[in-house]
Design an enzyme around this catalytic site. Structure first.
Site, PDB file in Angstrom:
ATOM      1  N   LYS A 255     -61.892  33.856  35.513  1.00 33.04           N
ATOM      2  CA  LYS A 255     -61.300  34.108  34.201  1.00 33.04           C
ATOM      3  C   LYS A 255     -62.390  34.122  33.127  1.00 33.04           C
ATOM      4  O   LYS A 255     -63.282  33.273  33.124  1.00 33.04           O
ATOM      5  CB  LYS A 255     -60.261  33.031  33.888  1.00 33.04           C
ATOM      6  CG  LYS A 255     -59.517  33.209  32.568  1.00 33.04           C
ATOM      7  CD  LYS A 255     -58.525  32.077  32.379  1.00 33.04           C
ATOM      8  CE  LYS A 255     -57.752  32.209  31.081  1.00 33.04           C
ATOM      9  NZ  LYS A 255     -56.780  31.099  30.907  1.00 33.04           N
TER      10      LYS A 255
ATOM     11  N   SER B 255     -52.259  32.254  29.976  1.00 33.44           N
ATOM     12  CA  SER B 255     -53.367  33.104  29.575  1.00 33.44           C
ATOM     13  C   SER B 255     -54.229  33.599  30.733  1.00 33.44           C
ATOM     14  O   SER B 255     -55.115  34.435  30.543  1.00 33.44           O
ATOM     15  CB  SER B 255     -54.260  32.348  28.580  1.00 33.44           C
ATOM     16  OG  SER B 255     -54.839  31.202  29.179  1.00 33.44           O
TER      17      SER B 255
ATOM     18  N   SER C 124     -51.077  27.922  31.380  1.00 38.16           N
ATOM     19  CA  SER C 124     -51.802  29.181  31.545  1.00 38.16           C
ATOM     20  C   SER C 124     -52.182  29.526  32.978  1.00 38.16           C
ATOM     21  O   SER C 124     -52.610  30.648  33.247  1.00 38.16           O
ATOM     22  CB  SER C 124     -53.058  29.188  30.674  1.00 38.16           C
ATOM     23  OG  SER C 124     -52.710  29.332  29.323  1.00 38.16           O
TER      24      SER C 124
END
Length: 467
Positions: A80, A156, A180
């Site tokens: 990420k 996220s 997330s």
């Protein structure tokens, strides 16, 4: 060899050991899958094909000598774009980050994976600074769900979840400050685990504070356990990290749930849940009971801690972005800029009251969990909604994304381990997630229970149409 990109990490390393296929062949298959599908999904910030193939070739040489560097040697991995990767710009979904600076460190989780020979294919998308439960940003635009590209994959860590669901790589790293990892795992039909706070070291620490966790996002529970064995190793840069627990998370996975005491809370006592989601989760809990768990339907008894969470999260946004010069503030996601503006009204007394409320919630959950091994809820009260929207309906001006994620953020406040495992599909073919929350520090029980459910069902074997 066209299916190599769908193999689990556990099967890949066994195949490497038997010389059935090579890390280079697998990396090429994964890169080809990204090339085929990412124009539609937009899950990748950057693909590092040349670098990945060089790493795969080095891994291939080690496997040919039967000298793997670690348990994930040669396994394709995605990171990420909030986590530092040496040599890559970490842009955090933001136009405010200067890419022309020294990128000379790995985040702890990345460093441990690199030491064990993981092959890094590239960086996955995130909303700006990981601030919300969907994945779109001024930097990369809208990321989409492979099960239905008109829908969000969640956030996220939505780039990581979409990528895993689409067969880009078996291992992906995510972060979770309010759901997330679990939100996108639930919306995208993969497994995601938020470890106990501090179990996976982090550096630099999140500007959103001690609600933020780093963890694995995978297509199988076994692969997440494999990742946990690697990324939970110590790193002196994180002064909040827990001491190593010495647990092999891949061991005793077949132990199952027989004899476990499970609290099932369909709504936490205050959440409106979509009827389809409620039915799928109830069916999943029935499976746990059939596997030998003692299930009691009971709410933990706390009121919605959204006001407490918002004060702490909004204060993190203020600390991170409140002093940006005006010309850079104009570059922010407008809804994030509004959060920063709202945060200016938070007083020291407000903040201290939120800290106190968080402590009371944590104490209440520690006491509640003395009677149970696990708390089970839906991961989300709704299926995935339209991509590019902040909320399924017009968000209220203060709630933003928090209002539709009521099952996740409470357990960031309490820092407990929690995971989402796929538990079925709606009539429109959208995934649903079963949310397993464990006692603090007891990641193993969460992972074992998720694995038991996964073995008893076939949801994790499903692939999005066309992939």
């Amino acid at each position: 060899m066209t299916e190599l990109h769908w193999k689990s990490a556990a099967k890949l390393v066994k195949g490497y050991a038997k010389k059935k296929f090579s890390p280079v062949e697998v990396a090429e298959a994964c890169l080809a899958q990204i090339e085929r599908h990412d124009k539609a999904l937009n899950a990748m910030v950057a693909v590092r094909a040349e670098e990945a193939l060089a790493q795969a070739k080095a891994s291939e040489k080690r496997w040919m000598k039967a000298e793997p560097q670690g348990p994930v040697d040669g396994v394709p991995t995605l990171v990420k774009d909030l986590l530092l990767v040496r040599g890559w710009p970490t842009l955090r979904g933001s136009l405010t980050i200067d890419r022309n600076q020294s990128w000379d460190q790995d985040a702890p989780s990345v460093a441990r994976l690199r030491e064990c020979g993981a092959v890094f294919l590239g960086a996955t998308t995130t909303p700006e600074f990981g601030w919300k439960g969907v994945t779109d940003s001024p930097l990369t635009g809208i990321t989409r769900n492979p099960w239905d590209t008109t829908r969000t994959p969640g956030g996220s860590s939505g780039g990581s979840s979409a990528a895993a669901a689409a067969g880009y790589a078996p291992l992906t790293l995510g972060t979770d400050g309010g759901g997330s990892i679990r939100i996108p795992a639930g919306f995208s039909g993969i497994f995601g685990h938020k470890p106990s706070f501090g179990r996976v070291p982090a550096f630099p620490l999140s500007p959103f504070g001690t609600v933020a966790h780093v963890g694995p996002m995978t297509r199988t529970v076994e692969d997440a356990c494999l990742m946990m064995n690697v990324i939970s190793q110590p790193d002196a840069r994180d002064w909040t990290a827990l001491p190593p627990d010495g647990v092999d998370y891949t061991a005793k996975l077949a132990k199952g749930v027989k004899g476990l005491k499970i609290a099932f809370s369909p709504t936490l006592g205050y959440v409106d849940v979509d009827p389809e989601i409620a039915r799928l989760v109830k069916d999943a809990v029935r499976v746990l009971a059939e596997l030998g768990a003692a299930v009691e339907e009971v709410d933990p008894g706390f009121v919605d801690p959204a006001p407490c969470f918002r004060v702490l999260w909004w204060s993190g946004a203020r600390a991170l972005l409140g002093r940006l010069p005006a010309e850079k503030k104009k570059l922010l996601d407008p809804a994030l800029a509004d959060v920063v503006e709202q945060s200016m009204a938070i007083s020291l007394e407000d903040y201290q009251d939120a800290v106190k409320a968080r402590g009371m919630l944590g104490s209440q959950m520690r006491q509640f969990m003395e009677g149970y091994d696990l708390l089970v809820t839906p991961t989300l009260p709704i299926p995935a909604f339209e991509a590019g929207k902040l909320a399924p309906a017009a968000p209220d001006s203060t709630g933003k994304w928090v209002n539709w994620t009521p099952f996740s953020y409470p357990f960031n406040l309490t820092q407990q381990p929690a995971a989402s495992v796929p538990c079925g599909f709606t009539a429109k073919g959208l995934p649903a997630g079963l949310h397993l929350v464990g006692r603090m520090f007891d990641d193993r029980t969460v992972l074992n229970a998720a694995h038991a459910y996964e073995r008893a069902t076939d949801w994790h074997k499903s692939r999005p149409p066309g992939y």
